[in-house]
Design a protein around this motif. Structure first.
Motif, PDB file in Angstrom:
ATOM      1  N   GLY A   1      -2.684  -4.615   9.470  1.00 39.65           N
ATOM      2  CA  GLY A   1      -2.303  -5.937   8.623  1.00 39.65           C
ATOM      3  C   GLY A   1      -0.752  -6.172   8.421  1.00 39.65           C
ATOM      4  N   GLU A   2      -0.173  -5.395   8.993  1.00 37.38           N
ATOM      5  CA  GLU A   2       1.431  -5.760   9.001  1.00 37.38           C
ATOM      6  C   GLU A   2       1.870  -6.380  10.198  1.00 37.38           C
ATOM      7  OE1 GLU A   2       5.687  -3.110   8.691  1.00 37.38           O
ATOM      8  OE2 GLU A   2       4.054  -2.347   8.228  1.00 37.38           O
ATOM      9  N   ASN A   3       2.116  -7.449   9.894  1.00 40.06           N
ATOM     10  CA  ASN A   3       2.353  -8.353  11.168  1.00 40.06           C
ATOM     11  C   ASN A   3       3.609  -7.825  11.971  1.00 40.06           C
ATOM     12  OD1 ASN A   3       0.958 -10.699  12.365  1.00 40.06           O
ATOM     13  ND2 ASN A   3       1.461 -11.976  10.560  1.00 40.06           N
ATOM     14  N   GLY A   4       3.371  -7.620  13.345  1.00 42.95           N
ATOM     15  CA  GLY A   4       4.640  -7.073  14.159  1.00 42.95           C
ATOM     16  C   GLY A   4       4.577  -5.598  14.278  1.00 42.95           C
ATOM     17  N   ASN A   5       3.925  -4.912  13.180  1.00 38.64           N
ATOM     18  CA  ASN A   5       3.924  -3.575  13.382  1.00 38.64           C
ATOM     19  C   ASN A   5       3.284  -3.063  14.685  1.00 38.64           C
ATOM     20  OD1 ASN A   5       2.598  -0.643  12.822  1.00 38.64           O
ATOM     21  ND2 ASN A   5       4.184  -0.638  11.171  1.00 38.64           N
TER      22      ASN A   5
ATOM     23  N   THR B   1       3.957  -6.673   4.802  1.00 45.32           N
ATOM     24  CA  THR B   1       3.979  -5.166   4.570  1.00 45.32           C
ATOM     25  C   THR B   1       2.604  -4.446   5.045  1.00 45.32           C
ATOM     26  OG1 THR B   1       3.226  -5.270   2.153  1.00 45.32           O
ATOM     27  CG2 THR B   1       5.609  -5.316   2.759  1.00 45.32           C
ATOM     28  N   GLY B   2       1.582  -5.202   4.958  1.00 44.78           N
ATOM     29  CA  GLY B   2       0.179  -4.807   5.283  1.00 44.78           C
ATOM     30  C   GLY B   2      -0.250  -4.250   3.669  1.00 44.78           C
TER      31      GLY B   2
ATOM     32  N   LYS C   1      -0.677  -0.183  -4.935  1.00 47.94           N
ATOM     33  CA  LYS C   1      -0.653  -0.745  -3.732  1.00 47.94           C
ATOM     34  C   LYS C   1      -1.613   0.126  -2.809  1.00 47.94           C
ATOM     35  CE  LYS C   1       3.806  -2.589  -3.822  1.00 47.94           C
ATOM     36  NZ  LYS C   1       3.848  -3.673  -4.541  1.00 47.94           N
ATOM     37  N   VAL C   2      -2.341  -0.580  -1.867  1.00 48.39           N
ATOM     38  CA  VAL C   2      -3.167   0.153  -1.002  1.00 48.39           C
ATOM     39  C   VAL C   2      -2.986  -0.389   0.154  1.00 48.39           C
ATOM     40  CG1 VAL C   2      -5.819   0.234  -0.480  1.00 48.39           C
ATOM     41  CG2 VAL C   2      -5.041   0.113  -2.771  1.00 48.39           C
ATOM     42  N   ARG C   3      -3.248   0.431   1.262  1.00 49.82           N
ATOM     43  CA  ARG C   3      -2.741  -0.027   2.879  1.00 49.82           C
ATOM     44  C   ARG C   3      -3.751   0.946   3.693  1.00 49.82           C
ATOM     45  NH1 ARG C   3       3.387   1.469   3.910  1.00 49.82           N
ATOM     46  NH2 ARG C   3       2.897   3.154   2.288  1.00 49.82           N
ATOM     47  N   LEU C   4      -4.108   0.341   4.869  1.00 47.62           N
ATOM     48  CA  LEU C   4      -4.939   1.266   5.845  1.00 47.62           C
ATOM     49  C   LEU C   4      -3.965   1.229   7.005  1.00 47.62           C
ATOM     50  CD1 LEU C   4      -7.693   1.879   6.716  1.00 47.62           C
ATOM     51  CD2 LEU C   4      -7.789  -0.408   7.963  1.00 47.62           C
TER      52      LEU C   4
END
Length: 163
Positions: free
Chosen positions: A45-49, A68-69, A137-140
């Motif tokens: 979900g982090e554009n460009g990562n 940041t995703g 915050k939550v990230r995958l």
């Protein structure tokens, strides 16, 4: 209140037809395409990562950031989060995992790493219910292991406030 059913309807804001009257509950649903690497981790979900492209399907309340995703918890409560990844590599190793960053900046694992094993175009997923406080915050994460380039062709990440 005359009974438990009336209390539940009021607490959850359910209308007389049995539908949720909370149309603006914090929620998001994104798709990610083509993250590729041989080590480290991609934040889904982090554009460009790792060259991934992100498509936002919905983002009620704008609490998910494609910069940041991360989904930032707007209000304390119980949330559902789920994610999946499709990848191609003939090597064992890639995995996905949900992680939480508390308000002090400490990162915690929310799920075990769900591994993708050595078949082409395999998929895996993680999901769960979690209790959060506001501003966490939550990230995958999509972990690239074993020095073998793996391409995450498609991934999805979604979440919403339950109550």
């Amino acid at each position: 209140m005359s009974n438990a059913r009336d209390f539940a309807r009021i607490a959850q804001n359910i209308d007389s037809s049995g539908r949720s009257a909370n149309t603006n509950q914090p929620s998001f649903n994104i798709l990610s395409y083509n993250a590729s690497a041989s080590s480290g981790a991609s934040v889904i979900g982090e554009n460009g990562n790792n060259n991934q492209t992100v498509s936002v399907i919905s983002n009620t309340g704008s609490h998910f950031s494609t910069s940041t995703g991360e989904f930032t918890i707007p209000v304390s409560g119980i949330y559902f989060f789920g994610g999946y990844a499709d990848q191609s590599t003939y090597s064992t190793g890639p995995a996905i995992q949900l992680k939480r960053t508390d308000t002090g900046g400490t990162v915690h694992d929310l799920s075990f790493q769900s591994y993708i094993y050595s078949t082409s175009y395999n998929a895996t997923g993680v999901s769960g219910l979690y209790n959060f406080t506001a501003n966490e915050k939550v990230r995958l994460f999509y972990h690239h292991y074993n020095g073998v380039t793996s391409t995450n062709y498609r991934a999805g990440f979604s979440g919403f406030l339950i109550g």
